[in-house]
Design an enzyme around this catalytic site. Structure first.
Site, PDB file in Angstrom:
ATOM      1  N   HIS A   6       0.837  -1.199   0.000  1.00 50.48           N
ATOM      2  CA  HIS A   6       0.000   0.000   0.000  1.00 50.48           C
ATOM      3  C   HIS A   6       0.873   1.250   0.000  1.00 50.48           C
ATOM      4  CE1 HIS A   6       0.740  -0.244   4.396  1.00 50.48           C
ATOM      5  NE2 HIS A   6       0.592   1.072   4.364  1.00 50.48           N
ATOM      6  N   GLU A  55      -3.749   3.878   1.479  1.00 46.16           N
ATOM      7  CA  GLU A  55      -4.116   4.078   2.881  1.00 46.16           C
ATOM      8  C   GLU A  55      -4.316   5.574   3.133  1.00 46.16           C
ATOM      9  OE1 GLU A  55      -2.074   3.836   7.321  1.00 46.16           O
ATOM     10  OE2 GLU A  55      -1.049   2.946   5.618  1.00 46.16           O
ATOM     11  N   HIS A  74       4.229  11.410  -6.261  1.00 40.70           N
ATOM     12  CA  HIS A  74       2.840  11.280  -6.666  1.00 40.70           C
ATOM     13  C   HIS A  74       2.479   9.811  -6.799  1.00 40.70           C
ATOM     14  CE1 HIS A  74       5.090  11.277 -10.473  1.00 40.70           C
ATOM     15  NE2 HIS A  74       4.167  10.405 -10.878  1.00 40.70           N
ATOM     16  N   GLU A 116      -1.206  11.069 -10.926  1.00 38.87           N
ATOM     17  CA  GLU A 116      -0.980  11.031 -12.372  1.00 38.87           C
ATOM     18  C   GLU A 116      -1.955  10.062 -13.033  1.00 38.87           C
ATOM     19  OE1 GLU A 116       2.652  10.007 -15.504  1.00 38.87           O
ATOM     20  OE2 GLU A 116       3.010   9.900 -13.344  1.00 38.87           O
TER      21      GLU A 116
END
Length: 121
Positions: A6, A55, A74, A116
């Site tokens: 994650h 998360e 990002h 993105e």
């Protein structure tokens, strides 16, 4: 073997963020953890296709925006319906940067994190 699990974004308004990620990227809650004393909530969002999760961490006592630096980091998503997703994000007003030469664009979430959007092909 090591695999991705994650990625975390800390958020100020969890409900606003949950609404944004549902509307913008069709992400849904897959699990969550709440502190017994109410001091934090961790909510994991999934895309329904992969095991990777985002998360969202909410801290009860946090009132000031997070310092995101120069926004050089990002999260990226690939879509097979780039044009439709672009139009959705345009209507939402969340597109913050476009790079037509590379065929990509970025949206930002309510806390200013950049995401993105990449076409599948």
């Amino acid at each position: 073997m090591i695999t991705f699990n994650h990625f975390n974004f800390n958020v100020l308004d969890l409900e606003k963020s949950l609404d944004f990620y549902k509307e913008a990227l069709d992400l849904s809650v897959v699990r969550e953890k709440n502190a017994s004393d109410g001091s934090f909530r961790l909510v994991y969002l999934g895309d329904g296709e992969t095991s990777f999760t985002l998360e969202l961490t909410w801290l009860k006592d946090r009132k000031e925006p997070y310092n995101l630096g120069d926004e050089e980091f990002h999260l990226a998503f690939t879509t097979d319906d780039y044009d439709a997703l672009y139009e959705r994000h345009k209507k939402m007003g969340c597109i913050c940067f476009e790079n037509p030469d590379m065929g990509i664009y970025f949206i930002n979430d309510p806390d200013g994190y950049w995401i993105e959007i990449v076409p599948a092909k």
